[in-house]
Design a protein around this motif. Sequence first.
Motif, short mmCIF file in Angstrom:
data_model
loop_
_atom_site.label_atom_id
_atom_site.label_comp_id
_atom_site.label_asym_id
_atom_site.label_seq_id
_atom_site.Cartn_x
_atom_site.Cartn_y
_atom_site.Cartn_z
N VAL A 45 36.14 31.09 49.08
CA VAL A 45 35.55 30.34 47.97
C VAL A 45 35.57 31.28 46.77
O VAL A 45 35.04 32.39 46.84
N VAL A 46 36.18 30.83 45.69
CA VAL A 46 36.26 31.61 44.47
C VAL A 46 35.36 30.96 43.42
O VAL A 46 35.49 29.78 43.13
N THR A 47 34.43 31.72 42.90
CA THR A 47 33.65 31.27 41.75
C THR A 47 34.33 31.88 40.53
O THR A 47 34.65 33.07 40.52
N TYR A 48 34.58 31.03 39.54
CA TYR A 48 35.35 31.51 38.39
C TYR A 48 34.93 30.83 37.10
O TYR A 48 34.21 29.84 37.10
N GLN A 49 35.41 31.39 36.01
CA GLN A 49 35.24 30.83 34.68
C GLN A 49 36.61 30.78 34.02
O GLN A 49 37.46 31.63 34.30
N VAL A 50 36.81 29.80 33.17
CA VAL A 50 38.04 29.74 32.39
C VAL A 50 37.77 30.46 31.08
O VAL A 50 36.87 30.09 30.32
N GLN A 51 38.53 31.54 30.85
CA GLN A 51 38.37 32.36 29.64
C GLN A 51 39.74 32.55 29.01
O GLN A 51 40.66 33.05 29.66
N ASP A 52 39.86 32.13 27.77
CA ASP A 52 41.14 32.25 27.05
C ASP A 52 42.29 31.64 27.85
O ASP A 52 43.39 32.21 27.92
N GLY A 53 42.04 30.51 28.50
CA GLY A 53 43.07 29.81 29.24
C GLY A 53 43.40 30.38 30.61
O GLY A 53 44.31 29.90 31.27
N GLN A 54 42.66 31.39 31.05
CA GLN A 54 42.90 31.99 32.37
C GLN A 54 41.72 31.74 33.29
O GLN A 54 40.57 31.74 32.84
N ASN A 55 42.00 31.55 34.57
CA ASN A 55 40.96 31.46 35.58
C ASN A 55 40.54 32.88 35.95
O ASN A 55 41.34 33.63 36.50
N VAL A 56 39.30 33.24 35.63
CA VAL A 56 38.81 34.59 35.87
C VAL A 56 37.82 34.56 37.04
O VAL A 56 36.74 33.97 36.94
#
Length: 109
Positions: free
Chosen positions: A84-95
């Motif tokens: 399970v990956v928790t992520y944020q979209v920052q500048d068009g990238q999945n971080v």
Amino acid sequence: MRGGLLGLALSAAMLVGGCGASDLTATGVVIQVTGTSPSAVSSFVLHTAKDQVLTFVVGPVTFDQTSFPPEHLREHQALAEPVVVTYQVQDGQNVAIKLADAPAVPSPT
């Protein structure tokens, strides 16, 4: 009264300003890990159960009792164990900001 309204307005502004990007999650199997060494992971690719292929860059990862460090992704890839990956979209990238074992799916009986 004027001071009370000003205080209320400032409190509301701080609440709105404190809201950041929402955390998202994706669950799937790691199909590729990229890094400069086995202990340095810079990005990875996840194949989800919804048949999506998502690419993540590794950001500052949060650790707690349920999470693991990015280098552990290589083991998950080798064993085809879902994460399970928790992520944020920052500048068009999945971080990716948190990595955890996916819950076990009970087998049908």
